[in-house]
Design an enzyme around this catalytic site. Structure first.
Site, mmCIF file in Angstrom:
data_model
loop_
_atom_site.group_PDB
_atom_site.id
_atom_site.type_symbol
_atom_site.label_atom_id
_atom_site.label_comp_id
_atom_site.label_asym_id
_atom_site.label_seq_id
_atom_site.Cartn_x
_atom_site.Cartn_y
_atom_site.Cartn_z
ATOM 1 N N ARG A 141 1.168 -1.219 -0.147
ATOM 2 C CA ARG A 141 -0.437 0.003 0.017
ATOM 3 C C ARG A 141 0.787 1.185 0.311
ATOM 4 O O ARG A 141 0.301 2.455 -0.609
ATOM 5 C CB ARG A 141 -1.202 0.087 1.353
ATOM 6 C CG ARG A 141 -2.213 1.152 0.991
ATOM 7 C CD ARG A 141 -2.847 1.001 2.041
ATOM 8 N NE ARG A 141 -3.810 0.138 2.515
ATOM 9 C CZ ARG A 141 -3.635 -0.593 3.419
ATOM 10 N NH1 ARG A 141 -2.919 -0.712 4.646
ATOM 11 N NH2 ARG A 141 -4.090 -2.446 3.687
ATOM 12 N N TYR A 142 2.013 1.783 0.993
ATOM 13 C CA TYR A 142 2.952 2.956 0.267
ATOM 14 C C TYR A 142 4.178 1.458 -0.324
ATOM 15 O O TYR A 142 4.486 0.650 -0.206
ATOM 16 C CB TYR A 142 3.420 2.321 2.176
ATOM 17 C CG TYR A 142 2.580 3.259 3.026
ATOM 18 C CD1 TYR A 142 1.531 4.376 3.155
ATOM 19 C CD2 TYR A 142 1.521 2.005 3.979
ATOM 20 C CE1 TYR A 142 0.389 4.212 3.737
ATOM 21 C CE2 TYR A 142 0.139 2.122 4.612
ATOM 22 C CZ TYR A 142 -0.159 3.473 4.758
ATOM 23 O OH TYR A 142 -1.325 4.099 5.141
ATOM 24 N N CYS A 157 -4.780 -16.951 13.836
ATOM 25 C CA CYS A 157 -4.764 -16.215 15.251
ATOM 26 C C CYS A 157 -4.745 -16.800 16.674
ATOM 27 O O CYS A 157 -5.227 -18.107 16.405
ATOM 28 C CB CYS A 157 -5.674 -15.139 15.001
ATOM 29 S SG CYS A 157 -5.407 -13.835 13.630
ATOM 30 N N LYS A 174 -3.851 6.303 6.867
ATOM 31 C CA LYS A 174 -3.888 6.802 7.923
ATOM 32 C C LYS A 174 -3.512 7.986 8.309
ATOM 33 O O LYS A 174 -2.986 8.629 7.364
ATOM 34 C CB LYS A 174 -2.763 5.774 8.930
ATOM 35 C CG LYS A 174 -3.189 4.377 8.853
ATOM 36 C CD LYS A 174 -1.955 4.460 10.360
ATOM 37 C CE LYS A 174 -1.957 2.621 10.927
ATOM 38 N NZ LYS A 174 -1.628 1.574 9.493
ATOM 39 N N CYS A 199 -10.539 -11.220 18.032
ATOM 40 C CA CYS A 199 -10.621 -9.931 18.649
ATOM 41 C C CYS A 199 -12.290 -9.740 17.760
ATOM 42 O O CYS A 199 -12.467 -10.026 16.173
ATOM 43 C CB CYS A 199 -9.419 -9.516 18.264
ATOM 44 S SG CYS A 199 -8.233 -10.038 18.603
ATOM 45 N N ASP A 246 -7.536 4.643 9.944
ATOM 46 C CA ASP A 246 -8.025 4.251 8.744
ATOM 47 C C ASP A 246 -8.402 4.672 7.952
ATOM 48 O O ASP A 246 -9.829 3.804 7.864
ATOM 49 C CB ASP A 246 -7.255 2.741 8.650
ATOM 50 C CG ASP A 246 -6.110 1.942 8.680
ATOM 51 O OD1 ASP A 246 -5.374 2.431 7.450
ATOM 52 O OD2 ASP A 246 -5.525 1.397 9.020
ATOM 53 N N CYS A 250 -11.645 -6.677 15.118
ATOM 54 C CA CYS A 250 -10.745 -7.511 14.211
ATOM 55 C C CYS A 250 -11.338 -6.601 12.838
ATOM 56 O O CYS A 250 -12.292 -6.947 12.042
ATOM 57 C CB CYS A 250 -10.826 -8.535 13.830
ATOM 58 S SG CYS A 250 -8.749 -8.694 12.894
ATOM 59 N N ASP A 273 -12.169 0.560 13.133
ATOM 60 C CA ASP A 273 -12.440 0.782 11.690
ATOM 61 C C ASP A 273 -13.643 0.424 11.353
ATOM 62 O O ASP A 273 -14.730 -0.320 12.672
ATOM 63 C CB ASP A 273 -11.978 -0.277 10.962
ATOM 64 C CG ASP A 273 -9.847 -0.152 10.745
ATOM 65 O OD1 ASP A 273 -9.421 1.320 10.581
ATOM 66 O OD2 ASP A 273 -9.234 -1.414 11.424
ATOM 67 N N ARG A 287 -9.664 -7.153 9.769
ATOM 68 C CA ARG A 287 -9.481 -8.488 8.976
ATOM 69 C C ARG A 287 -10.229 -10.102 9.245
ATOM 70 O O ARG A 287 -10.187 -10.863 8.640
ATOM 71 C CB ARG A 287 -8.337 -8.589 8.576
ATOM 72 C CG ARG A 287 -7.085 -7.587 7.983
ATOM 73 C CD ARG A 287 -5.904 -8.059 7.365
ATOM 74 N NE ARG A 287 -5.172 -7.256 6.613
ATOM 75 C CZ ARG A 287 -4.388 -6.752 7.164
ATOM 76 N NH1 ARG A 287 -3.755 -7.644 8.400
ATOM 77 N NH2 ARG A 287 -3.506 -6.131 6.672
ATOM 78 N N ARG A 337 7.157 -0.463 2.013
ATOM 79 C CA ARG A 337 6.763 -1.019 3.204
ATOM 80 C C ARG A 337 5.669 -1.861 2.092
ATOM 81 O O ARG A 337 4.916 -1.639 2.078
ATOM 82 C CB ARG A 337 6.591 -0.499 4.444
ATOM 83 C CG ARG A 337 5.492 0.983 4.118
ATOM 84 C CD ARG A 337 5.765 1.156 5.736
ATOM 85 N NE ARG A 337 4.288 2.081 6.080
ATOM 86 C CZ ARG A 337 5.068 2.888 6.352
ATOM 87 N NH1 ARG A 337 5.978 3.771 5.206
ATOM 88 N NH2 ARG A 337 3.777 3.885 6.446
HETATM 89 S S1 SF4 Z 1 -6.520 -8.027 15.742
HETATM 90 FE FE1 SF4 Z 1 -7.800 -9.730 13.669
HETATM 91 S S2 SF4 Z 1 -5.568 -9.927 13.282
HETATM 92 FE FE2 SF4 Z 1 -5.103 -9.645 15.050
HETATM 93 S S3 SF4 Z 1 -4.954 -11.156 16.875
HETATM 94 FE FE3 SF4 Z 1 -6.678 -9.806 16.859
HETATM 95 S S4 SF4 Z 1 -7.974 -11.211 15.176
HETATM 96 FE FE4 SF4 Z 1 -6.266 -11.729 15.234
#
Ligand code: SF4
Length: 348
Positions: A113-114, A126, A339, A130, A332, A133, A295, A135, A117
């Site tokens: 994206r940048y 994972c 960002k 979470c 973001d 999240c 997000d 993603r 990097r």
């Molecule tokens: S925020 Fe998303 S990518 Fe990061 S540990 Fe939690 S579930 Fe996994």
């Protein structure tokens, strides 16, 4: 009894990883041991987790003290019926990882994206899932794990792009991989002459700090390029004696740490909690880097804090903390636009 830290396997990161809570039967069993219940029936729980799975390590579950959504750990990790509310403005891919118009994901395992990097995503796995999240659409889905040829294609891409100075290992959580896999990835990156920095984004220091083994620490510390660890502590209760000890072990090996937090309603949205979190991080030599505005990911409106409130919290913290303890409060932008710092709105 799984929740006894006296359990001989408790400090073995692979045991913590293998014995996570992934289904309603296990969740209710763990809660029953504490005289509690999830309140979910099988069908509503399946509806809730059909698109985004649950995953909780025994260690992280053990940090819960109140077994409902008022608890900052429970709130981050146990699915909530509120996730079924999807607002029209919420997106599957809120930060535009996949946006073809920007060509930001040229390879399965790589996002560019940048200019200088790239993100390298060796796994979609994972240690925990979470609830906030960004993603959600891909984490936990084995179809998104990189195969050896995906990784090789990513290494070739990095080798062929002299402008790339930093590779950020993310996913998924790269530290859920075994030592050998991590070492192979780091060695492949070490051989790229123009690459200057490697960063590893991980929640393992928070949810399974036993992963910070001496062996892996030596692999990372002995690499011929600097490797920064970016952890993800959101609440001071997560900075346990175990987490402190394990991080100290790696800091003593010379491995630098940053931390990224997400501002979450009912978790860390008071200046007292944020102050304690940020001071505690500095105390263990972890530099607070970003405080992310959550997000616009689908099903997370109950966890988002209005930007105006976030700005007020940052104002309250100024003067309460040394400057180097203050993270950048950032958003973001949707569509892969990158960002933007939010606190500039009041510091200029
Ligand atoms: S925020 Fe998303 S990518 Fe990061 S540990 Fe939690 S579930 Fe996994």
């Amino acid at each position: 009894m799984i929740f006894s830290p006296n359990n001989q396997s408790w400090t073995d990161w692979t045991w913590q990883h293998a014995n996570g809570c992934k289904d309603l039967t296990t969740l209710n069993g763990w809660l029953r041991d504490r005289g509690q219940s999830s309140g979910f029936d099988e069908s509503s729980f399946l509806e809730l987790t059909s698109n985004y799975r649950m995953g909780i390590t025994p260690y992280y579950f053990n940090l819960i003290s109140t077994f409902d959504e008022t608890d900052p750990v429970y709130r981050q990790i146990v699915p909530s019926a509120a996730e079924l509310v999807i607002l029209p403005e919420e997106l599957e891919d809120p930060i535009g990882d996949e946006d073809p118009a920007r060509g930001s994901r040229p390879l399965k395992a790589l996002i560019h994206r940048y200019p200088n990097r790239v993100l390298l995503m060796p796994t979609a796995q994972c240690a925990v899932y979470c609830r906030f999240c960004f993603r959600k659409r891909l984490v936990g889905n084995p179809a998104h794990n990189a195969r050896e040829d995906d990784l090789q294609a990513a290494y070739d891409y990095i080798q062929n792009h002299n402008e790339i100075e930093e590779v950020i290992l993310t996913g998924g959580d790269p530290l859920t991989l075994g030592d050998k896999s991590i070492q192979n990835i780091l060695k492949a990156l070490e051989s790229v002459k123009h690459l200057r920095l490697i960063r590893i984004h991980t929640r393992l220091p928070v949810v399974n700090p036993f992963r910070l083994t001496v062996e892996l620490g030596h692999i990372i510390a002995s690499l011929g390029k600097p490797v920064w660890i970016s952890s993800h502590f959101n609440h001071p209760i997560e900075i346990t004696a175990t987490a402190k000890r394990q991080i100290q072990g790696w800091v003593n090996l010379g491995i630098p740490f940053l931390n990224q937090s997400v501002l979450l309603a009912g978790v860390n949205d008071t200046s007292q909690i944020l102050k304690e979190l940020l001071m505690s991080l500095i105390e263990i030599k972890v530099k607070p880097y970003y405080l992310h505005q959550a997000d616009m990911v689908q099903g997370t409106s109950h966890l988002r804090v209005p930007v105006e409130r976030g700005l007020n919290l940052l104002k309250e913290l100024q003067g309460e903390l040394p400057g180097y303890a203050l993270p950048h409060y950032v958003l973001d932008r949707p569509g892969g636009l990158g960002k933007i710092p939010l606190q500039n709105q009041y510091t200029i």
